[in-house]
Design an enzyme around this catalytic site. Sequence first.
Site, PDB file in Angstrom:
ATOM      1  N   CYS A 155      -6.087   5.216  -4.230  1.00  0.00           N
ATOM      2  CA  CYS A 155      -4.804   5.794  -3.832  1.00  0.00           C
ATOM      3  C   CYS A 155      -4.779   7.278  -4.161  1.00  0.00           C
ATOM      4  CB  CYS A 155      -3.633   5.056  -4.467  1.00  0.00           C
ATOM      5  SG  CYS A 155      -3.098   5.703  -6.058  1.00  0.00           S
ATOM      6  N   GLU A 156      -4.196   8.040  -3.244  1.00  0.00           N
ATOM      7  CA  GLU A 156      -4.196   9.492  -3.420  1.00  0.00           C
ATOM      8  C   GLU A 156      -3.136   9.955  -4.413  1.00  0.00           C
ATOM      9  OE1 GLU A 156      -3.686  10.962   0.513  1.00  0.00           O
ATOM     10  OE2 GLU A 156      -1.499  11.012   0.403  1.00  0.00           O
ATOM     11  N   HIS A 157      -2.213   9.090  -4.779  1.00  0.00           N
ATOM     12  CA  HIS A 157      -1.172   9.502  -5.726  1.00  0.00           C
ATOM     13  C   HIS A 157      -1.640   9.412  -7.171  1.00  0.00           C
ATOM     14  CE1 HIS A 157       1.618   8.225  -2.271  1.00  0.00           C
ATOM     15  NE2 HIS A 157       1.412   9.517  -2.230  1.00  0.00           N
ATOM     16  N   HIS A 158      -2.501   8.431  -7.462  1.00  0.00           N
ATOM     17  CA  HIS A 158      -2.931   8.230  -8.849  1.00  0.00           C
ATOM     18  C   HIS A 158      -4.443   8.231  -9.008  1.00  0.00           C
ATOM     19  CE1 HIS A 158       1.051   6.285  -8.306  1.00  0.00           C
ATOM     20  NE2 HIS A 158       1.306   6.910  -9.444  1.00  0.00           N
TER      21      HIS A 158
ATOM     22  N   GLN B 256      -2.283   3.400   1.867  1.00  0.00           N
ATOM     23  CA  GLN B 256      -2.667   2.231   2.673  1.00  0.00           C
ATOM     24  C   GLN B 256      -2.171   2.351   4.122  1.00  0.00           C
ATOM     25  OE1 GLN B 256      -1.925  -1.557   0.713  1.00  0.00           O
ATOM     26  NE2 GLN B 256      -1.754  -2.565   2.697  1.00  0.00           N
TER      27      GLN B 256
ATOM     28  N   HIS C 282      -2.620  -2.821  -5.568  1.00  0.00           N
ATOM     29  CA  HIS C 282      -2.808  -1.443  -6.029  1.00  0.00           C
ATOM     30  C   HIS C 282      -2.805  -1.423  -7.552  1.00  0.00           C
ATOM     31  CE1 HIS C 282      -1.955   0.744  -2.109  1.00  0.00           C
ATOM     32  NE2 HIS C 282      -1.748  -0.530  -1.816  1.00  0.00           N
TER      33      HIS C 282
ATOM     34  N   CYS D 286      -2.567   1.023  -9.455  1.00  0.00           N
ATOM     35  CA  CYS D 286      -1.547   1.933  -9.997  1.00  0.00           C
ATOM     36  C   CYS D 286      -0.213   1.219 -10.172  1.00  0.00           C
ATOM     37  CB  CYS D 286      -1.400   3.181  -9.120  1.00  0.00           C
ATOM     38  SG  CYS D 286      -0.898   2.850  -7.430  1.00  0.00           S
TER      39      CYS D 286
HETATM   40 ZN    ZN Z   1      -1.045   4.923  -6.574  1.00  0.00          ZN
END
Ligand code: ZN
Length: 188
Positions: free
Chosen positions: A76-79, A117, A145, A147
Site C-alpha cells: 500500500c502506498e499510504h503505509h 487496491q 491489508h 496496515c
Molecule cells: Zn495502508
Amino acid sequence: MNQSRIATLIRELLVEIGENPDREGLQRTPERVAAAWAELTRGYREDPTTLINGAVFSAEANNMIIARDIEVYSMCEHHMMPFFGRCHIGYIARDMVIGVSKLARLVDMYARRLQIQERLTAQIAHAVQSAVNAEGVGVVMSCRHLCMMMRGVEKHESVMTTSSVLGSFHHVQSTRLEFLHLIGSPKP
Ligand code: ZN
C-alpha cells in the site's frame, strides 16, 4: 535503482527506531531489505508490451474467458505495508485471447509497485482491455491489508473487495451478472 543508497537509508531507519544496526542479527539487514525492495517494486521497471511479448493469439472465441484466484501481493502506498489476496479476471474476446500465465504476470507487474487496491484493479482491467481489444473486461480483487490488520484500527478480519468493469461488463447487466456468477463469491 540504487541498492546501496537504499541500504544506507535502512541502516538510518534502524537507528531511528532504537535498534543497533551493528548487532549480529541486523548486520546484513540493510542489504537484504534493499534487495527485497528491488523485487517488491520491480513493476516500475517493466512495461506491459514487453511483458506480453506477443503472447496474444487469434481465436474465434466470443464467449467469456475467466481466470480465477490469481494471487496478488502488493504494497500500500499510504503505509508501505503489504496487502495480499486474490484477483479474478474475466473478458469477452473479439478475436484475440491472451495466455493465462501472462494475465498472472500482468497482475504481478502492477502489484509490484506502491499501490492502492482500487487503482491496481483498474490498471489490470485496462491492461487486459488494451492487450486483446476485448469487448468487455471485469476484474474483482479481494485483499487483506496489513496496515489495517496490524496497526490503527486493527480490523484483523476485514477484507477489501474492489472491482473494475469495462465495455460490455460495464453496460450489459446480464454480462456483469454472468461474470459475478462464474467467479463465485471472492475470498482473499
Ligand atoms: Zn495502508
